[in-house]
Design an enzyme around this catalytic site. Structure first.
Site, PDB file in Angstrom:
ATOM      1  N   ARG A  21      43.748  36.391 -10.220  1.00 20.01           N
ATOM      2  CA  ARG A  21      43.324  37.863  -9.927  1.00 20.01           C
ATOM      3  C   ARG A  21      43.139  38.616 -11.039  1.00 20.01           C
ATOM      4  O   ARG A  21      42.718  39.692 -11.190  1.00 20.01           O
ATOM      5  CB  ARG A  21      44.215  38.317  -8.890  1.00 20.01           C
ATOM      6  CG  ARG A  21      44.119  38.021  -7.393  1.00 20.01           C
ATOM      7  CD  ARG A  21      45.268  38.880  -6.603  1.00 20.01           C
ATOM      8  NE  ARG A  21      46.543  38.041  -6.995  1.00 20.01           N
ATOM      9  CZ  ARG A  21      47.761  38.402  -6.422  1.00 20.01           C
ATOM     10  NH1 ARG A  21      47.693  39.652  -6.033  1.00 20.01           N
ATOM     11  NH2 ARG A  21      48.770  37.701  -6.565  1.00 20.01           N
ATOM     12  N   ARG A  33      44.955  51.457 -46.405  1.00 18.69           N
ATOM     13  CA  ARG A  33      44.810  50.028 -45.975  1.00 18.69           C
ATOM     14  C   ARG A  33      45.845  49.016 -46.751  1.00 18.69           C
ATOM     15  O   ARG A  33      46.777  49.487 -47.381  1.00 18.69           O
ATOM     16  CB  ARG A  33      43.267  49.310 -46.306  1.00 18.69           C
ATOM     17  CG  ARG A  33      42.379  49.996 -45.574  1.00 18.69           C
ATOM     18  CD  ARG A  33      40.733  49.568 -45.960  1.00 18.69           C
ATOM     19  NE  ARG A  33      40.901  47.948 -46.116  1.00 18.69           N
ATOM     20  CZ  ARG A  33      40.198  47.362 -46.787  1.00 18.69           C
ATOM     21  NH1 ARG A  33      39.282  48.138 -47.682  1.00 18.69           N
ATOM     22  NH2 ARG A  33      39.828  46.286 -46.956  1.00 18.69           N
ATOM     23  N   ASN A  41      35.375  47.622 -57.508  1.00 15.36           N
ATOM     24  CA  ASN A  41      36.418  46.779 -57.647  1.00 15.36           C
ATOM     25  C   ASN A  41      35.896  45.112 -57.623  1.00 15.36           C
ATOM     26  O   ASN A  41      36.551  44.217 -57.879  1.00 15.36           O
ATOM     27  CB  ASN A  41      37.627  46.952 -56.938  1.00 15.36           C
ATOM     28  CG  ASN A  41      37.328  46.866 -55.407  1.00 15.36           C
ATOM     29  OD1 ASN A  41      36.335  47.187 -54.965  1.00 15.36           O
ATOM     30  ND2 ASN A  41      38.245  46.371 -54.595  1.00 15.36           N
ATOM     31  N   TYR A  42      34.788  44.964 -57.134  1.00 18.64           N
ATOM     32  CA  TYR A  42      34.242  43.687 -56.568  1.00 18.64           C
ATOM     33  C   TYR A  42      33.007  43.389 -57.420  1.00 18.64           C
ATOM     34  O   TYR A  42      31.930  44.178 -57.187  1.00 18.64           O
ATOM     35  CB  TYR A  42      34.024  43.666 -55.018  1.00 18.64           C
ATOM     36  CG  TYR A  42      33.900  42.457 -54.449  1.00 18.64           C
ATOM     37  CD1 TYR A  42      34.333  41.215 -54.684  1.00 18.64           C
ATOM     38  CD2 TYR A  42      32.772  42.275 -53.694  1.00 18.64           C
ATOM     39  CE1 TYR A  42      34.111  40.002 -54.149  1.00 18.64           C
ATOM     40  CE2 TYR A  42      32.356  41.084 -52.755  1.00 18.64           C
ATOM     41  CZ  TYR A  42      33.049  39.956 -53.250  1.00 18.64           C
ATOM     42  OH  TYR A  42      32.696  38.889 -52.576  1.00 18.64           O
ATOM     43  N   GLU A  65      59.052  32.203   2.300  1.00 18.14           N
ATOM     44  CA  GLU A  65      57.807  32.299   1.818  1.00 18.14           C
ATOM     45  C   GLU A  65      57.050  33.311   2.651  1.00 18.14           C
ATOM     46  O   GLU A  65      57.020  33.059   3.794  1.00 18.14           O
ATOM     47  CB  GLU A  65      56.815  31.319   1.049  1.00 18.14           C
ATOM     48  CG  GLU A  65      57.549  30.610  -0.154  1.00 18.14           C
ATOM     49  CD  GLU A  65      57.748  31.736  -1.067  1.00 18.14           C
ATOM     50  OE1 GLU A  65      57.099  32.175  -1.422  1.00 18.14           O
ATOM     51  OE2 GLU A  65      58.996  31.684  -1.670  1.00 18.14           O
ATOM     52  N   ALA A  75      35.880  64.298 -55.486  1.00 17.02           N
ATOM     53  CA  ALA A  75      35.158  64.030 -54.328  1.00 17.02           C
ATOM     54  C   ALA A  75      34.076  62.954 -54.590  1.00 17.02           C
ATOM     55  O   ALA A  75      33.419  62.891 -55.731  1.00 17.02           O
ATOM     56  CB  ALA A  75      34.521  65.202 -53.537  1.00 17.02           C
TER      57      ALA A  75
HETATM   58  C1  UD1 Z   1      56.892  33.094  -6.065  1.00 12.57           C
HETATM   59  C2  UD1 Z   1      58.215  32.575  -4.980  1.00 12.57           C
HETATM   60  C3  UD1 Z   1      58.567  33.904  -4.267  1.00 12.57           C
HETATM   61  C4  UD1 Z   1      58.860  35.130  -5.177  1.00 12.57           C
HETATM   62  C5  UD1 Z   1      57.800  35.279  -6.045  1.00 12.57           C
HETATM   63  C6  UD1 Z   1      58.309  36.402  -6.946  1.00 12.57           C
HETATM   64  C7  UD1 Z   1      57.947  30.383  -4.717  1.00 12.57           C
HETATM   65  C8  UD1 Z   1      57.490  29.178  -3.704  1.00 12.57           C
HETATM   66  N1  UD1 Z   1      57.844  31.541  -4.300  1.00 12.57           N
HETATM   67  O1  UD1 Z   1      55.771  33.127  -5.387  1.00 12.57           O
HETATM   68  O2  UD1 Z   1      59.456  33.558  -3.279  1.00 12.57           O
HETATM   69  O3  UD1 Z   1      58.949  36.141  -4.189  1.00 12.57           O
HETATM   70  O4  UD1 Z   1      57.633  34.199  -6.825  1.00 12.57           O
HETATM   71  O5  UD1 Z   1      57.271  36.759  -8.038  1.00 12.57           O
HETATM   72  O6  UD1 Z   1      58.387  29.945  -5.911  1.00 12.57           O
HETATM   73  N2  UD1 Z   1      53.501  28.471 -11.421  1.00 12.57           N
HETATM   74  C9  UD1 Z   1      53.516  27.292 -12.106  1.00 12.57           C
HETATM   75  N3  UD1 Z   1      53.235  26.058 -11.518  1.00 12.57           N
HETATM   76  C10 UD1 Z   1      52.723  26.253 -10.116  1.00 12.57           C
HETATM   77  C11 UD1 Z   1      52.856  27.459  -9.661  1.00 12.57           C
HETATM   78  C12 UD1 Z   1      53.254  28.377 -10.209  1.00 12.57           C
HETATM   79  O7  UD1 Z   1      53.871  27.223 -13.386  1.00 12.57           O
HETATM   80  O8  UD1 Z   1      52.309  25.117  -9.716  1.00 12.57           O
HETATM   81  C13 UD1 Z   1      54.317  29.593 -12.113  1.00 12.57           C
HETATM   82  C14 UD1 Z   1      53.066  30.616 -12.260  1.00 12.57           C
HETATM   83  O9  UD1 Z   1      52.433  30.764 -13.476  1.00 12.57           O
HETATM   84  C15 UD1 Z   1      54.175  31.847 -12.170  1.00 12.57           C
HETATM   85  C16 UD1 Z   1      55.281  31.490 -11.226  1.00 12.57           C
HETATM   86  O10 UD1 Z   1      55.047  30.105 -11.536  1.00 12.57           O
HETATM   87  O11 UD1 Z   1      54.460  32.314 -13.680  1.00 12.57           O
HETATM   88  C17 UD1 Z   1      55.198  31.894  -9.905  1.00 12.57           C
HETATM   89  O12 UD1 Z   1      54.053  31.504  -9.361  1.00 12.57           O
HETATM   90  P1  UD1 Z   1      53.079  32.373  -8.324  1.00 12.57           P
HETATM   91  O13 UD1 Z   1      52.089  31.566  -7.636  1.00 12.57           O
HETATM   92  O14 UD1 Z   1      53.042  33.683  -8.796  1.00 12.57           O
HETATM   93  O15 UD1 Z   1      54.598  32.413  -7.074  1.00 12.57           O
HETATM   94  P2  UD1 Z   1      54.596  33.450  -5.838  1.00 12.57           P
HETATM   95  O16 UD1 Z   1      53.532  33.015  -4.913  1.00 12.57           O
HETATM   96  O17 UD1 Z   1      54.449  34.854  -6.305  1.00 12.57           O
END
Ligand code: UD1
Ligand code: MG
Length: 464
Positions: A15, A340, A393-394, A157, A387
């Site tokens: 997003r 600068r 310088n270069y 979730e 003024a």
């Molecule tokens: C997650 C939680 C949810 C919580 C929410 C809070 C889970 C299943 N759900 O949901 O309960 O309310 O966060 O913000 O954990 N990421 C990875 N690898 C992946 C997927 C995600 O590194 O495969 C990282 C993302 O970059 C991010 C974080 O994990 O920093 C959370 O991932 P995101 O997809 O935003 O989880 P939510 O669906 O928001």
């Protein structure tokens, strides 16, 4: 007890609609992930592991540069199969004892005290979750409790939740602390049988409950700590909240901001007493303002130190970069001045409109009030630099220094071709191009002699 920190930063951030990895988008001039890593530095963990995936090369390079020497390691998650799968990638690096704290890289404003409280609540044998009550819990994992409300049973979730569960306002923020040995065991049992076909980290809660491990919940001091960023709008909203907090802290110290809603600090600002800052100023890096300093509207100031009683008039740009800029006590700068890197101004120096100063030292009371350039120059005390005058310088290949003694008067529209020295008390006639040293105490003029031709006739227009 040994503490490991795992920060999840592999997600795509669809997003954001950006070619750059989400966690590198900046809040207050610094990547979101860097805020988290920096704050967690305060916990002195044995290791910090960042899970990378989307844009991993970029993310790792940026963090290595920002945190050279920190106990930071990176583990790649490819493909990204959910938050549980993300933490599974870190398992080989985790010890069998101690506590593991898990955070999200896109939730930049979590505070160290909140994370510490969560680790304390875990106490090595409980699972502790950071939760919050939200007016609109849409999209978040819901905290499901037993009938008494005391025991946390599970996190469900949003996409998997029933109507009744969706009505729950208490949500999981994405931060938990778990006994490391147990966590590793739980992670090995995760499945992806759910609405999103992902391995949910949040499923460990029901596993803990089933094994009789106590699950506790703690809340942050402020909602802002757990706000995650998914879109440019959310990033801008969080930025404003963060800036508001910084503005309030400065005002509590007595700094007078004309409008806290029109103030941006992307770094550290140290202020003496009775400092006034007008609207739309941006401070970056490390900026120090002495007592009674006044900053006019629309100034951008980075890596600089401004002495007591100095006035920076509107629309002035000061950029110290790596060399820094220092402005002496009681100096008057701007409007529309540009200082600068390496500009070192003594006390009571005046720099006026459209004057640029780079890598130059100016002595007490020196003045360059209009349309001028001083680059690689050493300027004495009480010099008046006319003024439109410039230091050349270069030479097209190398930079050279201009040395101007005390009490020198440089007329308007002069070119001082460096390397060159102008002696104490010398006067340079306006319009001169000075290519050789000018002796002390004398008038030096280097321009065509003025001629007047008696009887000269202006040509007449030819009539056709
Ligand atoms: C997650 C939680 C949810 C919580 C929410 C809070 C889970 C299943 N759900 O949901 O309960 O309310 O966060 O913000 O954990 N990421 C990875 N690898 C992946 C997927 C995600 O590194 O495969 C990282 C993302 O970059 C991010 C974080 O994990 O920093 C959370 O991932 P995101 O997809 O935003 O989880 P939510 O669906 O928001
Ligand atoms: Mg999220």
């Amino acid at each position: 007890m040994s503490l490991s920190i795992v920060i999840m930063a592999a997600g795509k951030g669809t997003r954001m609609k950006s070619a750059h990895p989400k966690v590198l988008h900046k809040l207050a001039g610094r990547p979101m992930l860097a805020h988290v890593i920096n704050t967690m530095g305060g916990l002195h963990a044995q290791q910090e592991i960042v899970i990378t995936g989307h844009g991993a090369d970029q993310v790792e390079a940026a963090m290595r540069a920002a945190f050279a020497g920190a106990p930071l390691s990176f583990v790649r998650q490819e493909p990204q199969l959910g938050t549980g799968h993300a933490v599974q990638q870190a398992v080989p690096m985790l010890p069998d004892e101690g506590i593991t704290l898990i955070l999200n890289g896109d939730t930049p404003l979590i505070e160290a005290a909140t994370a510490c409280a969560l680790v304390d609540a875990c106490d090595g044998d409980k699972l502790s979750l950071l939760t919050i009550d939200l007016a609109d819990p849409t999209g978040y994992g819901r905290i499901v409790r037993d009938a008494s409300g005391q025991q946390v049973l599970a996190i469900v979730e949003h996409k998997d939740a029933s109507q009744a569960q969706r009505a729950l306002r208490e949500v999981y923020t994405g931060v938990m602390a778990a006994p490391t040995g147990r966590l590793k065991h739980w992670l090995s049992k995760l499945s992806n049988q759910n609405a999103q076909g992902e391995y949910y980290l949040t499923d460990v809660v029901a596993m803990a409950q089933a094994e009789g491990v106590t699950v506790v919940a703690a809340q942050p001091r402020d909602e802002v700590e757990v706000l995650g960023v998914n879109s440019p709008l959310q990033l801008a909203d969080l930025e404003r909240r963060y800036q508001r907090g910084q503005a309030e802290r400065l005002m509590e110290q007595g700094v007078r901001l004309a409008d806290p809603a029109r103030f941006d600090l992307r770094g550290l600002l140290q202020c003496g007493s009775d400092v006034d800052i007008d609207v739309n100023c941006v401070f970056e890096g490390q900026v120090d303002l002495g007592d009674n300093v006044q900053i006019g509207a629309n100034c951008v100031i980075r890596n600089a130190s401004i002495g007591a009683n100095a006035v920076i008039h509107p629309f002035t740009h000061i950029d110290g970069d790596t060399l820094g800029v220092s402005v002496g006590e009681g100096s008057l700068i701007g409007p529309f001045a540009r200082l600068r890197p390496g500009a070192q101004l003594g006390p009571e120096v005046h720099i006026g409109n459209f004057v640029e100063v780079k890598n130059s030292t100016l002595g007490r009371g020196a003045k360059a009030n209009h349309l001028a350039y001083l680059g690689d120059a050493t300027v004495g005390e009480r010099v008046n630099y006319g003024a439109g005058s410039i230091t050349a310088n270069y030479d097209g290949a190398n930079k050279h220094r201009t040395v101007i003694g005390n009490d020198v008067q440089v007329g308007s529209n002069c070119v001082l071709v460096a390397p060159i020295t102008v002696g104490d008390g010398a006067t340079i006639g306006g319009g001169s191009t000075i290519g050789k040293d000018a002796p002390a105490g004398q008038l030096t003029v280097a321009r065509a002699k003025q001629l007047s031709l008696p009887g000269w006739q202006r040509p007449e227009k030819i009539k056709r």
